[in-house]
Structure formats: C-alpha cells, structure tokens
Scaffold this motif. Structure first.
Motif, short mmCIF file in Angstrom:
data_model
loop_
_atom_site.label_atom_id
_atom_site.label_comp_id
_atom_site.label_asym_id
_atom_site.label_seq_id
_atom_site.Cartn_x
_atom_site.Cartn_y
_atom_site.Cartn_z
N THR A 95 92.33 46.35 9.87
CA THR A 95 93.02 45.20 10.48
C THR A 95 92.06 44.05 10.79
O THR A 95 92.46 42.88 10.74
N THR A 96 90.81 44.37 11.11
CA THR A 96 89.84 43.30 11.33
C THR A 96 89.60 42.53 10.03
O THR A 96 89.54 41.29 10.03
N ILE A 134 86.70 40.39 1.00
CA ILE A 134 86.43 41.02 2.30
C ILE A 134 87.39 42.18 2.53
O ILE A 134 86.98 43.27 2.95
N VAL A 135 88.66 41.97 2.24
CA VAL A 135 89.66 43.03 2.42
C VAL A 135 89.44 44.17 1.42
O VAL A 135 89.47 45.35 1.78
N GLU A 136 89.21 43.82 0.17
CA GLU A 136 89.05 44.84 -0.88
C GLU A 136 87.84 45.73 -0.61
O GLU A 136 87.91 46.96 -0.79
N GLN A 137 86.74 45.13 -0.18
CA GLN A 137 85.53 45.93 0.04
C GLN A 137 85.61 46.75 1.33
O GLN A 137 85.03 47.83 1.41
N ALA A 138 86.33 46.26 2.32
CA ALA A 138 86.57 47.08 3.51
C ALA A 138 87.39 48.31 3.13
O ALA A 138 87.11 49.43 3.59
N GLU A 139 88.37 48.12 2.28
CA GLU A 139 89.18 49.25 1.82
C GLU A 139 88.36 50.19 0.95
O GLU A 139 88.51 51.42 1.04
N ALA A 140 87.48 49.64 0.12
CA ALA A 140 86.62 50.48 -0.71
C ALA A 140 85.71 51.33 0.16
O ALA A 140 85.45 52.50 -0.15
N PHE A 141 85.21 50.74 1.26
CA PHE A 141 84.40 51.52 2.19
C PHE A 141 85.20 52.70 2.74
O PHE A 141 84.71 53.84 2.77
N MET A 201 89.20 37.80 16.84
CA MET A 201 89.82 39.11 16.63
C MET A 201 89.16 40.22 17.45
O MET A 201 89.27 41.40 17.13
N LEU A 202 88.50 39.85 18.55
CA LEU A 202 87.87 40.86 19.41
C LEU A 202 88.87 41.35 20.45
O LEU A 202 89.57 40.53 21.08
N ASN A 203 88.96 42.65 20.62
CA ASN A 203 89.74 43.23 21.71
C ASN A 203 89.03 44.50 22.19
O ASN A 203 88.05 44.94 21.59
N ARG A 204 89.51 45.06 23.29
CA ARG A 204 88.81 46.20 23.89
C ARG A 204 88.69 47.37 22.93
O ARG A 204 87.62 47.99 22.81
N ALA A 205 89.76 47.73 22.25
CA ALA A 205 89.73 48.90 21.36
C ALA A 205 88.70 48.70 20.25
O ALA A 205 87.94 49.62 19.92
N ARG A 206 88.67 47.53 19.66
CA ARG A 206 87.72 47.28 18.58
C ARG A 206 86.28 47.27 19.10
O ARG A 206 85.38 47.82 18.45
N VAL A 207 86.06 46.64 20.25
CA VAL A 207 84.71 46.59 20.80
C VAL A 207 84.21 47.99 21.12
O VAL A 207 83.04 48.32 20.85
#
Length: 289
Positions: A23-24, A105-112, A177-183
C-alpha cells in the motif's frame, strides 16, 4: 503492540509488513501520477521529483533482486558511499517521467514480496551491536546497509519508501503516507541500522540508557557505554532518559527529515527520567545516509 517485533508467533516476518509495503508503494505511485512537473525540486534535497522517483524505482528493484538471492554491490554502507552509489545509478538511468516510474515502484515492490514469499525468513534475533557490520551469517543477506535477515530487509524497503515518499508528497503538496502501523514496521530495520550509522565522534564518551517509546505502540532501548552502542527490542530496566514520540515524528527524525527541537516545539516529543536533557542529543548521535 508492546514491543518492536510485531510478529506472528510462528515466524519472524512481521504481521502486516506485506500489506504495508504494497500500500505504501501504491500511495507513492498515486502521489507521483498527480505530478505535472517532475523537474520540481524536493524540499531539503538536491534532487528533483523525477530524480527522487527514479531513485525509489531503482532501490525497489535492488531490494527485489536481493530478496531473490541475487548479489548486488551498492556502495560501502557509509553515508558518503551510498550517496555516491545513488548518483552513479541515477546517471545511468534516464527515466524521469511520472507514470513509468510510478509503475516501476509498484512492480518492484511486488517483485520483492514475491521473492520474499519463496524464501524462509531468518530467525536472527533483533538485537544489534555496532560490530555487526562485517560479514553475513547463515540466513542473512548482504545489503547496502550491511548484512540483515529477510524480514529486516523488508522493513528496510518500507523505511526507504516512506522516507522518499514523504519527500515526494511534500514536493507535490500531497498528504504523506506515514502512519503509526507503518512506522512500527520500520523498527526492525532501524534497530539494526542505528549502530551502523552511529556518529562515533558525537557519541564519544557517552554513557547513557535510553528508552524510546512510540505514542500508542512500540518501544525499544538504546544503551551507550563510553560511546559504544547496543540496541535491544525492549527498554532498559532503569533508563536515564525516556523519549515518547509521535510515530511519524520519530521516523522523520530518524531519517534526518525533522530536527528534535522542532518536534518538541510542536508537542510531538515528551521526555522524562533522571537525565531528560539527554533527549535532544539522541537524534544527533546518528548520520543517516
């Protein structure tokens, strides 16, 4: 979430990390797709929006390759070495348009995530020492910030995206896009990286025990003994200084985007303990790349 781990009982891959990465990346892509001018400057940086986005796309690809077990050299782990490697990589990659970079950015995050799902996460415990920088042990991966387990690498990817995503959002006048859960999910990487980016001159002679707490969630401890640092997933029993920080402010300070005095003035940081005056010194002990 009472500790730094936030992990399922059956493994070391933190709960929610996949979704946070996915989602990030999507949030960053949405921010970029609204950009009319990728030549606009990024506040506090020498990069333009297009250069920052290109760097993110390249970094996500690098992380995906590492998760797939491919060896990739990238700097020497020092702030200067990483900066030089970033500039060389950008010079060799000409794309600066918003849409192609957002897609990458999206494709490589998904590849990771796909590569990570095919590899077992290491059960390396999340305790870091300043000497943990030389060689990867069994189950660890060699990364630009030194050896780390797969779950910490995932946290590294998220941390990197949040930092540069924040920069892009500021540059383009969009919500960050920073929030508590992500941090909280950045903490496995940060407690691994902190000893590696310690400014030894700033820490020279320091003996102190810090308890670092994120408002409403996670906590960890940092102990200095005559300048040498150890980070642990739980605060020390008798801290000299406790720092309670709003989560987004904590990450921004850790990444060098926000100074401690500005955070204190806005009520985003509270401190107490036997030596509360040690609090503003804490962020200045590190040199983030």
């Amino acid at each position: 979430m009472a500790s730094v781990n936030g992990q399922d009982d059956g493994g070391t891959w933190p709960t929610g990390l996949d979704e946070a990465i996915r989602t990030t990346a999507a949030d960053i892509a949405a921010t970029l797709r609204g950009a009319f001018d990728t030549g606009a400057p990024v506040p506090g940086s020498r990069w333009t929006v297009g250069e920052a986005a290109a760097h993110l796309a390249q970094a996500n690809e690098l992380m995906a390759h590492l998760a797939a077990g491919k060896e990739r050299g990238y700097g020497d782990g020092t702030p200067q070495g990483l900066a030089e490697a970033n500039q060389r990589a950008l010079a060799a990659f000409a794309e600066r348009r918003a849409e192609p970079l957002a897609a990458m950015i999206v494709e490589q995050a998904e590849a990771f995530l796909e590569s990570a799902a095919r590899r077992p996460a290491s059960d390396t415990p999340p305790t870091s020492h300043a000497s943990d920088t030389s060689h990867a042990s069994h189950g660890e991966l060699v990364t630009p910030m030194g050896p780390m387990s797969l779950d910490v690498l995932g946290s590294y990817l998220l941390t990197h995206m949040l930092g540069h995503g924040y920069d892009l959002a500021r540059a383009l006048g969009r919500p960050h896009m920073l929030n508590r859960a992500r941090v909280e999910l950045t903490l496995p990487f940060l407690i691994t990286a902190m000893p590696r980016v310690l400014d030894t001159r700033a820490a020279a002679g320091l003996t102190a025990r810090y308890a670092i707490r994120l408002r409403g969630g996670a906590c960890f401890g940092a102990t200095f003994t005559d300048g040498a640092m150890t980070v642990a997933p739980s605060p020390p029993s008798r801290p000299d200084c406790t720092i309670l920080t709003e989560p987004a402010a904590f990450l921004l300070m850790a990444l060098g985007r926000l100074g401690p005095w500005g955070a204190v003035a806005r009520g985003r940081v509270l401190t107490w303990g036997r030596k509360p005056w040690l609090a503003p010194r804490f962020p200045a002990l590190f040199s983030p790349p």
